[in-house]
Design an enzyme around this catalytic site. Sequence first.
Site, PDB file in Angstrom:
ATOM      1  N   GLY A   4       0.991  -1.319  -0.064  1.00 18.54           N
ATOM      2  CA  GLY A   4      -0.099   0.034   0.019  1.00 18.54           C
ATOM      3  C   GLY A   4       0.843   1.134   0.066  1.00 18.54           C
ATOM      4  O   GLY A   4       0.707   2.117  -0.878  1.00 18.54           O
ATOM      5  N   HIS A   5       1.824   1.142   1.044  1.00 20.83           N
ATOM      6  CA  HIS A   5       2.686   2.319   0.889  1.00 20.83           C
ATOM      7  C   HIS A   5       3.391   2.547  -0.214  1.00 20.83           C
ATOM      8  O   HIS A   5       3.792   3.591  -0.857  1.00 20.83           O
ATOM      9  CB  HIS A   5       3.681   2.619   2.069  1.00 20.83           C
ATOM     10  CG  HIS A   5       3.213   2.324   3.476  1.00 20.83           C
ATOM     11  ND1 HIS A   5       3.123   1.277   4.223  1.00 20.83           N
ATOM     12  CD2 HIS A   5       2.443   3.067   4.049  1.00 20.83           C
ATOM     13  CE1 HIS A   5       2.630   1.195   5.303  1.00 20.83           C
ATOM     14  NE2 HIS A   5       2.052   2.724   5.228  1.00 20.83           N
TER      15      HIS A   5
END
Length: 284
Positions: free
Chosen positions: A36-37
Amino acid sequence: MKLVKTVAELRKEIALAKRQGLSIGLVPTMGALHAGHASLIEAAAKENDFVVVSVFVNPTQFAPNEDLDAYPRTLAADCVLAEAKGAAVVFAPSPKEMYPSADMTWVEVTGNVTKVLCGRSRPIHFRGVTTVVSKLFNLAQPDRAYFGQKDAQQVEVLKRMVKDLFFPLELRVMPIIREADGLARSSRNTYLSEKEHDAALVLNKSLREAEAAFAAGERDAAKIVAMVTAAIEKEPAAEIDYVELHGLPELTPAVSPLKGTNLLAVAVKFGTTRLIDNVVLEEK
Ligand code: PAF
């Protein structure tokens, strides 16, 4: 890529980048970076010349009974990922560096947007988020800042803060990244046992069912909430904090028949791990 740990060092890097006329992208994180990051850093690297990733487990957004001490800290691995995805700087300050005074200066967004959903069970959480993100905005002076849609309420709160405090930047919101089995990526997924992980798949499954019902014409907010609640309650390991529908932007109360754009959000505990997930129900 440079790892910097002090405000002074970060200011130097930013001043240099500004002097060269570079646009700045900021990706605020609490570390334990995952896919996600990675998607946020990639987007920042595509849209900006100079990307700063902050890695700071922010104590002020955790209540005393929460997981501040247990929160995963993996700075070396975070730097490897940040560099691979195009970061120029990782800023990893100590709590003392970010909070130099014994007494606090708070930035607090008030009203419904911070009171509903996570604001009810985590009443001090968003004040901690807005305070630390303001500090990061002031230090990094980004043209664009990147956040994940998984924290949909955080996004609404930060949009209000940016608007009310006239921060001269664009807030960019990136879609939820899921594991192959559908579980939304979260640094807290590492807390889950295999059994809890399997149980947590009910979140994505029930949200997809709600999305399908909405697409098929269901516009009764209470019915959609009841449907998701019943699906999650069938999972014995799940303990519901909330299943709620709110209007976007600003999380106003959802009105049936649903119109415009609404957020269906859930927070559910599996063992000691509290997970959140959501879907936006939008009339096409
Ligand atoms: O979303 C997060 O990881 C945090 O709330 C943030 C925005 C980095 C502030 O500490």
